[in-house]
Design a protein around this motif. Structure first.
Motif, PDB file in Angstrom:
ATOM      1  N   GLU A  87       0.884  -1.184  -0.126  1.00  0.00           N
ATOM      2  CA  GLU A  87       0.093   0.103  -0.042  1.00  0.00           C
ATOM      3  C   GLU A  87       0.810   1.206   0.076  1.00  0.00           C
ATOM      4  O   GLU A  87       1.794   1.228   0.637  1.00  0.00           O
ATOM      5  CB  GLU A  87      -0.819   0.056   1.288  1.00  0.00           C
ATOM      6  N   GLY A  88       0.512   2.127  -0.605  1.00  0.00           N
ATOM      7  CA  GLY A  88       1.276   3.661  -0.558  1.00  0.00           C
ATOM      8  C   GLY A  88       0.601   4.604  -1.315  1.00  0.00           C
ATOM      9  O   GLY A  88      -0.762   4.447  -1.556  1.00  0.00           O
ATOM     10  N   TYR A  89       1.156   5.831  -1.609  1.00  0.00           N
ATOM     11  CA  TYR A  89       0.682   7.009  -2.188  1.00  0.00           C
ATOM     12  C   TYR A  89       1.122   7.089  -3.498  1.00  0.00           C
ATOM     13  O   TYR A  89       2.571   7.215  -3.401  1.00  0.00           O
ATOM     14  CB  TYR A  89       0.650   8.141  -1.162  1.00  0.00           C
ATOM     15  N   GLY A  90       0.429   7.593  -4.351  1.00  0.00           N
ATOM     16  CA  GLY A  90       0.989   8.032  -5.859  1.00  0.00           C
ATOM     17  C   GLY A  90       0.788   9.610  -5.596  1.00  0.00           C
ATOM     18  O   GLY A  90       0.707  10.403  -4.686  1.00  0.00           O
ATOM     19  N   ARG A 107      12.983  -9.351  -3.283  1.00  0.00           N
ATOM     20  CA  ARG A 107      13.076  -8.757  -4.609  1.00  0.00           C
ATOM     21  C   ARG A 107      11.958  -7.930  -4.829  1.00  0.00           C
ATOM     22  O   ARG A 107      12.105  -6.917  -5.377  1.00  0.00           O
ATOM     23  CB  ARG A 107      13.066  -9.902  -5.678  1.00  0.00           C
ATOM     24  N   THR A 108      10.758  -8.570  -4.638  1.00  0.00           N
ATOM     25  CA  THR A 108       9.449  -7.854  -4.969  1.00  0.00           C
ATOM     26  C   THR A 108       9.311  -6.492  -4.248  1.00  0.00           C
ATOM     27  O   THR A 108       8.898  -5.363  -4.758  1.00  0.00           O
ATOM     28  CB  THR A 108       8.252  -8.581  -4.925  1.00  0.00           C
ATOM     29  N   ALA A 109       9.504  -6.853  -2.818  1.00  0.00           N
ATOM     30  CA  ALA A 109       9.284  -5.336  -2.104  1.00  0.00           C
ATOM     31  C   ALA A 109      10.352  -4.387  -2.321  1.00  0.00           C
ATOM     32  O   ALA A 109      10.163  -3.028  -2.610  1.00  0.00           O
ATOM     33  CB  ALA A 109       9.632  -5.735  -0.781  1.00  0.00           C
ATOM     34  N   SER A 110      11.589  -4.563  -2.640  1.00  0.00           N
ATOM     35  CA  SER A 110      12.637  -3.724  -3.207  1.00  0.00           C
ATOM     36  C   SER A 110      12.206  -2.913  -4.494  1.00  0.00           C
ATOM     37  O   SER A 110      12.173  -1.902  -4.893  1.00  0.00           O
ATOM     38  CB  SER A 110      13.900  -4.515  -3.472  1.00  0.00           C
ATOM     39  N   THR A 111      11.659  -3.889  -5.679  1.00  0.00           N
ATOM     40  CA  THR A 111      11.347  -3.385  -6.828  1.00  0.00           C
ATOM     41  C   THR A 111      10.056  -2.430  -6.759  1.00  0.00           C
ATOM     42  O   THR A 111      10.005  -1.338  -7.351  1.00  0.00           O
ATOM     43  CB  THR A 111      11.032  -4.506  -8.040  1.00  0.00           C
ATOM     44  N   VAL A 112       9.133  -2.905  -5.884  1.00  0.00           N
ATOM     45  CA  VAL A 112       7.707  -2.091  -5.981  1.00  0.00           C
ATOM     46  C   VAL A 112       8.260  -0.835  -5.138  1.00  0.00           C
ATOM     47  O   VAL A 112       7.599   0.443  -5.560  1.00  0.00           O
ATOM     48  CB  VAL A 112       6.708  -2.634  -4.857  1.00  0.00           C
ATOM     49  N   ARG A 113       9.264  -0.816  -3.990  1.00  0.00           N
ATOM     50  CA  ARG A 113       9.353   0.496  -3.545  1.00  0.00           C
ATOM     51  C   ARG A 113       9.945   1.592  -4.343  1.00  0.00           C
ATOM     52  O   ARG A 113       9.897   2.619  -4.434  1.00  0.00           O
ATOM     53  CB  ARG A 113      10.353   0.106  -2.313  1.00  0.00           C
ATOM     54  N   SER A 114      11.238   0.925  -5.093  1.00  0.00           N
ATOM     55  CA  SER A 114      11.958   1.957  -6.042  1.00  0.00           C
ATOM     56  C   SER A 114      10.831   2.411  -7.245  1.00  0.00           C
ATOM     57  O   SER A 114      11.242   3.541  -7.674  1.00  0.00           O
ATOM     58  CB  SER A 114      12.986   1.318  -6.613  1.00  0.00           C
ATOM     59  N   THR A 115       9.736   1.524  -7.561  1.00  0.00           N
ATOM     60  CA  THR A 115       8.996   2.020  -8.707  1.00  0.00           C
ATOM     61  C   THR A 115       8.161   3.292  -8.048  1.00  0.00           C
ATOM     62  O   THR A 115       7.833   4.401  -9.078  1.00  0.00           O
ATOM     63  CB  THR A 115       8.133   0.885  -8.954  1.00  0.00           C
ATOM     64  N   PHE A 116       7.636   3.086  -6.739  1.00  0.00           N
ATOM     65  CA  PHE A 116       6.804   4.327  -6.203  1.00  0.00           C
ATOM     66  C   PHE A 116       7.737   5.398  -6.047  1.00  0.00           C
ATOM     67  O   PHE A 116       7.280   6.503  -6.633  1.00  0.00           O
ATOM     68  CB  PHE A 116       6.626   3.792  -4.984  1.00  0.00           C
ATOM     69  N   THR A 117       8.983   5.259  -5.765  1.00  0.00           N
ATOM     70  CA  THR A 117      10.001   6.483  -5.464  1.00  0.00           C
ATOM     71  C   THR A 117      10.266   7.079  -6.858  1.00  0.00           C
ATOM     72  O   THR A 117      10.328   8.403  -6.856  1.00  0.00           O
ATOM     73  CB  THR A 117      11.259   6.114  -4.931  1.00  0.00           C
ATOM     74  N   ASN A 119       8.642   7.413  -9.435  1.00  0.00           N
ATOM     75  CA  ASN A 119       7.383   7.830 -10.065  1.00  0.00           C
ATOM     76  C   ASN A 119       6.566   8.694  -9.167  1.00  0.00           C
ATOM     77  O   ASN A 119       5.342   9.000  -9.426  1.00  0.00           O
ATOM     78  CB  ASN A 119       6.621   6.780 -10.803  1.00  0.00           C
ATOM     79  N   GLY A 120       7.207   9.501  -8.385  1.00  0.00           N
ATOM     80  CA  GLY A 120       6.455  10.348  -7.561  1.00  0.00           C
ATOM     81  C   GLY A 120       5.500   9.926  -6.197  1.00  0.00           C
ATOM     82  O   GLY A 120       4.751  10.700  -5.978  1.00  0.00           O
ATOM     83  N   GLY A 121       5.831   8.947  -6.147  1.00  0.00           N
ATOM     84  CA  GLY A 121       5.037   8.116  -5.080  1.00  0.00           C
ATOM     85  C   GLY A 121       5.727   7.607  -3.779  1.00  0.00           C
ATOM     86  O   GLY A 121       6.871   7.834  -3.698  1.00  0.00           O
ATOM     87  N   ASN A 122       5.250   7.202  -2.868  1.00  0.00           N
ATOM     88  CA  ASN A 122       5.812   6.682  -1.648  1.00  0.00           C
ATOM     89  C   ASN A 122       5.163   5.574  -1.062  1.00  0.00           C
ATOM     90  O   ASN A 122       4.005   5.322  -1.112  1.00  0.00           O
ATOM     91  CB  ASN A 122       6.419   7.494  -0.587  1.00  0.00           C
ATOM     92  N   LYS A 215       0.543  11.458 -14.476  1.00  0.00           N
ATOM     93  CA  LYS A 215       1.825  10.907 -13.676  1.00  0.00           C
ATOM     94  C   LYS A 215       1.332   9.545 -13.027  1.00  0.00           C
ATOM     95  O   LYS A 215       2.144   8.642 -12.727  1.00  0.00           O
ATOM     96  CB  LYS A 215       1.877  11.982 -12.406  1.00  0.00           C
ATOM     97  N   LEU A 216       0.016   9.433 -12.596  1.00  0.00           N
ATOM     98  CA  LEU A 216      -0.514   8.175 -11.963  1.00  0.00           C
ATOM     99  C   LEU A 216      -0.451   7.103 -12.946  1.00  0.00           C
ATOM    100  O   LEU A 216      -0.068   6.087 -12.512  1.00  0.00           O
ATOM    101  CB  LEU A 216      -1.996   8.477 -11.740  1.00  0.00           C
ATOM    102  N   MET A 217      -0.782   7.386 -14.345  1.00  0.00           N
ATOM    103  CA  MET A 217      -0.701   6.080 -15.218  1.00  0.00           C
ATOM    104  C   MET A 217       0.769   5.640 -15.277  1.00  0.00           C
ATOM    105  O   MET A 217       0.841   4.655 -15.706  1.00  0.00           O
ATOM    106  CB  MET A 217      -1.416   6.884 -16.547  1.00  0.00           C
ATOM    107  N   LYS A 218       1.679   6.732 -15.263  1.00  0.00           N
ATOM    108  CA  LYS A 218       2.882   6.249 -15.526  1.00  0.00           C
ATOM    109  C   LYS A 218       3.476   5.504 -14.341  1.00  0.00           C
ATOM    110  O   LYS A 218       4.099   4.400 -14.546  1.00  0.00           O
ATOM    111  CB  LYS A 218       3.846   7.544 -15.566  1.00  0.00           C
ATOM    112  N   LEU A 219       3.045   5.665 -13.028  1.00  0.00           N
ATOM    113  CA  LEU A 219       3.250   4.939 -11.905  1.00  0.00           C
ATOM    114  C   LEU A 219       2.787   3.367 -12.080  1.00  0.00           C
ATOM    115  O   LEU A 219       3.249   2.425 -11.883  1.00  0.00           O
ATOM    116  CB  LEU A 219       3.044   5.594 -10.744  1.00  0.00           C
ATOM    117  N   VAL A 220       1.410   3.583 -12.446  1.00  0.00           N
ATOM    118  CA  VAL A 220       0.484   2.148 -12.693  1.00  0.00           C
ATOM    119  C   VAL A 220       1.149   1.287 -13.676  1.00  0.00           C
ATOM    120  O   VAL A 220       1.348   0.288 -13.508  1.00  0.00           O
ATOM    121  CB  VAL A 220      -0.908   2.251 -12.696  1.00  0.00           C
TER     122      VAL A 220
END
Length: 246
Positions: A87-90, A107-117, A119-122, A215-220
């Protein structure tokens, strides 16, 4: 809720037009394997597997791919996938739920975290945005299934809780525990659905302008590009004007 249901339609169209369907097939196959491994390999005796197979068929996954995914669940050397929710914020503070299946949690946690960061989310803690959603059964029909009134009547008869109808089709909501029963009753009345699944339905939404939506669509898109990510849900709300500009 209009924004949320339109998001599903955007994703559906994008999925149909996407040349690289192998990634989608892989994710659907993974859900079938996990569902078959957790319960009975016979879809008639396993509601989750039945839903997974139905979803795969609506996305034109070949029968032999579906059969192979079920057989894989019975093989002793099949991977052990773990289901994890992030769960996070975009952008603009929009809430984002990411559902993943992985054989490597780190691996998954690391990838998801960096993807949020990137693309302007956390990424937040589990429960940080979950309270903004309800777990529901979601059944989607195309506009050809009937007009809003006839679909609403069929949904009420089937035991559904709510219906959202637009020019593009109908989204029927029910209690998560009633999904199998409601979808079967609707199938008898309206025919095969386009999608039947458990989903997160927003109870509060965040208004988005065009820049925030881009920006949201880029993150998703970046999250969904990860092989471990099965589904991404957000609680955005956007005007028809913003959606048309997308």
């Amino acid at each position: 809720m209009a924004g949320h249901s339109k998001w599903a339609n955007i994703q559906h169209r994008k999925g149909r037009q996407d040349a690289a369907r192998s990634k989608l097939f892989s994710k659907l196959s993974k859900e079938i394997t996990v569902a078959a491994k957790m319960g009975d390999p016979d879809p008639e005796k396993n509601p989750r597997l039945r839903m997974a197979v139905k979803e795969a068929k609506t996305q034109s996954v070949p029968k032999d791919v579906i059969d192979r995914a079920i057989k894989k669940s019975q093989a002793g050397d099949s991977e052990d996938y773990e289901e994890i929710r992030y769960e996070g914020y975009g952008p603009n503070g929009v809430a984002v739920i990411v559902e993943a299946m992985t054989d490597n949690r780190n691996r998954t946690a690391s990838t998801v975290r960096s993807t949020f960061t990137k693309n302007g989310g956390n990424l937040g803690e589990t429960g940080s945005v979950g309270f903004m959603f309800e777990r529901k059964g979601e059944i989607v029909y195309g506009a050809e299934a009937g007009d809003a009134d006839s679909v609403m009547m069929a949904a009420i008869e089937a035991g559904a809780e709510d219906v959202e109808s637009s020019e593009e089709g109908h989204t029927i909501w029910c209690a998560d525990t009633d999904l199998n029963e409601v979808s079967s009753a609707l199938e008898a009345e309206l025919g095969e659905s386009e999608a039947t699944r458990l989903a997160w339905r927003p109870v509060t939404t965040t208004e988005m302008d065009l820049e925030a939506m881009q920006k949201l669509m880029k993150l998703v898109d970046a999250l969904e590009d990860d092989d471990d990510v099965q589904r991404v849900t957000t609680n955005f709300e956007a005007s028809d004007e913003v959606m048309s500009q997308l």
